[in-house]
Design a protein around this motif. Sequence first.
Motif, short mmCIF file in Angstrom:
data_model
loop_
_atom_site.label_atom_id
_atom_site.label_comp_id
_atom_site.label_asym_id
_atom_site.label_seq_id
_atom_site.Cartn_x
_atom_site.Cartn_y
_atom_site.Cartn_z
N SER A 118 0.82 -1.21 0.00
CA SER A 118 0.00 0.00 0.00
C SER A 118 0.86 1.27 0.00
CB SER A 118 -0.95 0.00 1.20
OG SER A 118 -0.23 0.11 2.42
N ILE A 119 2.07 1.18 0.57
CA ILE A 119 3.00 2.32 0.52
C ILE A 119 3.31 2.66 -0.93
CG2 ILE A 119 5.35 3.09 1.06
CD1 ILE A 119 5.17 1.36 3.60
N LEU A 120 3.61 1.63 -1.71
CA LEU A 120 3.94 1.84 -3.12
C LEU A 120 2.72 2.30 -3.91
CD1 LEU A 120 6.52 1.56 -4.77
CD2 LEU A 120 5.83 -0.75 -5.40
N MET A 121 1.55 1.78 -3.57
CA MET A 121 0.33 2.16 -4.28
C MET A 121 -0.02 3.64 -4.05
SD MET A 121 -2.05 -1.24 -3.69
CE MET A 121 -3.38 -0.80 -4.80
N THR A 122 0.13 4.12 -2.82
CA THR A 122 -0.17 5.53 -2.55
C THR A 122 0.81 6.45 -3.27
OG1 THR A 122 1.09 5.36 -0.47
CG2 THR A 122 -1.31 5.14 -0.34
N GLU A 123 2.08 6.03 -3.35
CA GLU A 123 3.07 6.82 -4.07
C GLU A 123 2.77 6.82 -5.57
OE1 GLU A 123 6.81 5.13 -3.05
OE2 GLU A 123 6.86 5.99 -1.03
N LEU A 124 2.34 5.67 -6.08
CA LEU A 124 2.05 5.54 -7.51
C LEU A 124 0.88 6.44 -7.92
CD1 LEU A 124 2.56 4.02 -10.21
CD2 LEU A 124 0.89 2.32 -9.41
N PHE A 125 -0.15 6.49 -7.09
CA PHE A 125 -1.35 7.25 -7.44
C PHE A 125 -1.39 8.64 -6.80
CE2 PHE A 125 -2.75 2.73 -7.74
CZ PHE A 125 -3.00 2.72 -9.11
N GLY A 126 -0.31 9.01 -6.11
CA GLY A 126 -0.23 10.33 -5.51
C GLY A 126 -1.23 10.55 -4.39
N LEU A 127 -1.51 9.51 -3.60
CA LEU A 127 -2.48 9.61 -2.51
C LEU A 127 -1.77 9.85 -1.18
CD1 LEU A 127 -4.70 6.56 -3.55
CD2 LEU A 127 -5.17 8.97 -3.98
N SER A 128 -2.51 10.30 -0.21
CA SER A 128 -1.94 10.54 1.12
C SER A 128 -1.77 9.22 1.86
CB SER A 128 -2.84 11.47 1.92
OG SER A 128 -4.06 10.81 2.25
N ALA A 129 -1.01 9.27 2.95
CA ALA A 129 -0.76 8.06 3.75
C ALA A 129 -2.04 7.50 4.36
CB ALA A 129 0.26 8.37 4.85
N ALA A 130 -3.06 8.33 4.48
CA ALA A 130 -4.34 7.88 5.06
C ALA A 130 -4.99 6.79 4.22
CB ALA A 130 -5.29 9.06 5.21
N TRP A 131 -4.61 6.68 2.95
CA TRP A 131 -5.19 5.67 2.06
C TRP A 131 -4.51 4.31 2.17
CZ3 TRP A 131 -9.50 5.82 -0.91
CH2 TRP A 131 -10.10 7.06 -1.11
N ARG A 132 -3.42 4.22 2.90
CA ARG A 132 -2.64 2.97 2.90
C ARG A 132 -3.44 1.78 3.43
NH1 ARG A 132 3.36 5.02 5.02
NH2 ARG A 132 3.87 6.22 3.13
N VAL A 133 -4.04 1.92 4.60
CA VAL A 133 -4.79 0.81 5.18
C VAL A 133 -6.02 0.44 4.32
CG1 VAL A 133 -6.16 0.05 7.16
CG2 VAL A 133 -3.96 1.18 7.52
N PRO A 134 -6.84 1.41 3.88
CA PRO A 134 -7.98 1.03 3.02
C PRO A 134 -7.56 0.29 1.75
CG PRO A 134 -8.27 3.27 3.83
CD PRO A 134 -6.89 2.85 4.23
N LEU A 135 -6.49 0.76 1.10
CA LEU A 135 -6.02 0.08 -0.12
C LEU A 135 -5.56 -1.34 0.19
CD1 LEU A 135 -4.03 2.92 -1.95
CD2 LEU A 135 -6.08 1.76 -2.79
N ALA A 136 -4.83 -1.50 1.29
CA ALA A 136 -4.35 -2.83 1.67
C ALA A 136 -5.51 -3.77 1.96
CB ALA A 136 -3.42 -2.72 2.88
N VAL A 137 -6.52 -3.28 2.66
CA VAL A 137 -7.69 -4.11 3.01
C VAL A 137 -8.45 -4.53 1.76
CG1 VAL A 137 -9.94 -4.12 4.15
CG2 VAL A 137 -7.96 -3.15 5.33
N VAL A 138 -8.70 -3.59 0.85
CA VAL A 138 -9.42 -3.90 -0.38
C VAL A 138 -8.66 -4.94 -1.20
CG1 VAL A 138 -10.14 -2.97 -2.62
CG2 VAL A 138 -10.66 -1.70 -0.53
N THR A 139 -7.33 -4.82 -1.26
CA THR A 139 -6.52 -5.75 -2.04
C THR A 139 -6.60 -7.17 -1.49
OG1 THR A 139 -4.98 -3.99 -2.64
CG2 THR A 139 -4.21 -6.26 -2.91
N ILE A 140 -6.43 -7.33 -0.17
CA ILE A 140 -6.44 -8.70 0.37
C ILE A 140 -7.85 -9.30 0.30
CG2 ILE A 140 -4.47 -8.27 1.88
CD1 ILE A 140 -6.46 -8.42 4.25
N LEU A 141 -8.87 -8.47 0.40
CA LEU A 141 -10.23 -9.00 0.27
C LEU A 141 -10.51 -9.46 -1.15
CD1 LEU A 141 -12.36 -6.55 2.47
CD2 LEU A 141 -11.56 -8.85 3.04
N ALA A 142 -10.00 -8.71 -2.14
CA ALA A 142 -10.19 -9.10 -3.54
C ALA A 142 -9.46 -10.40 -3.85
CB ALA A 142 -9.70 -7.98 -4.46
N ILE A 143 -8.21 -10.50 -3.39
CA ILE A 143 -7.44 -11.73 -3.63
C ILE A 143 -8.04 -12.89 -2.85
CG2 ILE A 143 -5.17 -12.82 -3.35
CD1 ILE A 143 -3.93 -10.05 -3.77
N GLY A 144 -8.52 -12.61 -1.63
CA GLY A 144 -9.18 -13.64 -0.84
C GLY A 144 -10.44 -14.14 -1.52
N GLY A 145 -11.19 -13.22 -2.13
CA GLY A 145 -12.40 -13.61 -2.85
C GLY A 145 -12.09 -14.54 -4.02
#
Length: 446
Positions: A118-145
């Motif tokens: 999520s650190i790399l994803m926020t840097e890639l999309f120019g997002l703030s650090a506040a997005w790190r946990v939500p992005l990480a959660v969405v990713t693992i839920l998608a892969i888990g699905g």
Amino acid sequence: MEKPQTTTEELNRSLGLWSALSIVIGTIIGSGIFFKQASVLDSAGSSSLALLAWVIGGVITLTSGLTVAEIGAQMPYTGGLYVYIENIYGRLLGFLSGWMQAIVYGPAIIAAVAGFMSILMTELFGLSAAWRVPLAVVTILAIGGMNLLDNRVGAGFAILTTAGKLIPIAAIIVFGLFFGHEDAIGQTVSQVQQSSGNFGVAVLATLFGYDGWILIANLGGEMKNPQKLLPKAIIIGITTVLVIYTLITFGVFRFLPADKIHQLGEGATGYLATAAFGKVGGRLLSIGIIISMMGTINGKIMTFPRIVYAMAKRRDLPFSRYLAYVTPKAKEPVVAIGFILALATVMMCFFDPDHLSDLCVFTVYCFYTLAFFGIFILRRRNKGKERPFSTPLYPWIPLISIAGGLFVLVSEVFNDPWGVVLFVGITILGLPVLWVVKEMDKRRQM
């Protein structure tokens, strides 16, 4: 220990060599090699010692794999380390091994990798650090699905992401080796904080990068010929990763000076990608690294729920009836997958990924080291019996793996005693849980 009892629905035995190799390599190569360069360098104090730490970490991992391959070939069941420890040392230690992986290690390692990604994803999309946990959660839920489907879907994703991650790896190696002019090998870090560690801690940090090699053993009950495939996948996979990691580290030190790597910290690889290939090229390379991490998360989500499933089959966990449920069509332990994902999500919200990764390695090496000692017990117990696979250079390879395991444990105890107490405490907490579960079983049977 007898082969675990079966219920109505069983897991599919459909994984071949390429699937197994992709899971080993794909699970190992994730965030560690891309995000741990600075922390390894800071702890080692110089680039030469940092490179040596990556090599030693690889050698420890390879000797560990060779040792466990002999054990695993004799117990080709779903559950991996949990099955090995119980078979060698008995029910109590076996349970604690499974509890540790299901409650502490598995969710924590998924959370750590997703946190780094999520650190790399926020840097890639120019997002703030506040997005790190939500992005990480969405990713693992998608892969888990995706892993709720047939295990061949997860295995296919492992093959694709393993192939995809070779692109950024090859780019970093080629550019660093042939176009890097810093030649940082031999440079020391002039701004290292006194608290950053020592060479032992540097090796410990590399072992997070090599982590995941044993997880293929959790899928032993789903391989077509596990006695032959399991040792082959572990040995070829670890050796491949050792070579790749050494070349990547050398390439990074050819391109960036030691003090710059220290200054950039977790962003060193992203900086290298942009500096080497421009803004667009750097973004493409970052996407490749993110895909690499997704492959690692996929491998871990494929394997850790199998430990929960194996424990639930033996009624070692609360709500075992539900945790052991396997879907009739896809043959997937869907409740166990959901359980691991829920714990990983909680850990992502409360722990720093870098700190979490070190403690994960310490916790699992407690039981790895027990397994390494176990090869001597099994040789004595099964004297004269034929083995599907024998560890080469016995007893030296197992002795090196034991020394490496003890080295890891002592280093982390001195480096972070309170973190060690926390994770060991959570592991020991499994004992009253087991007692309660067994008491409830006794009452039901009365």
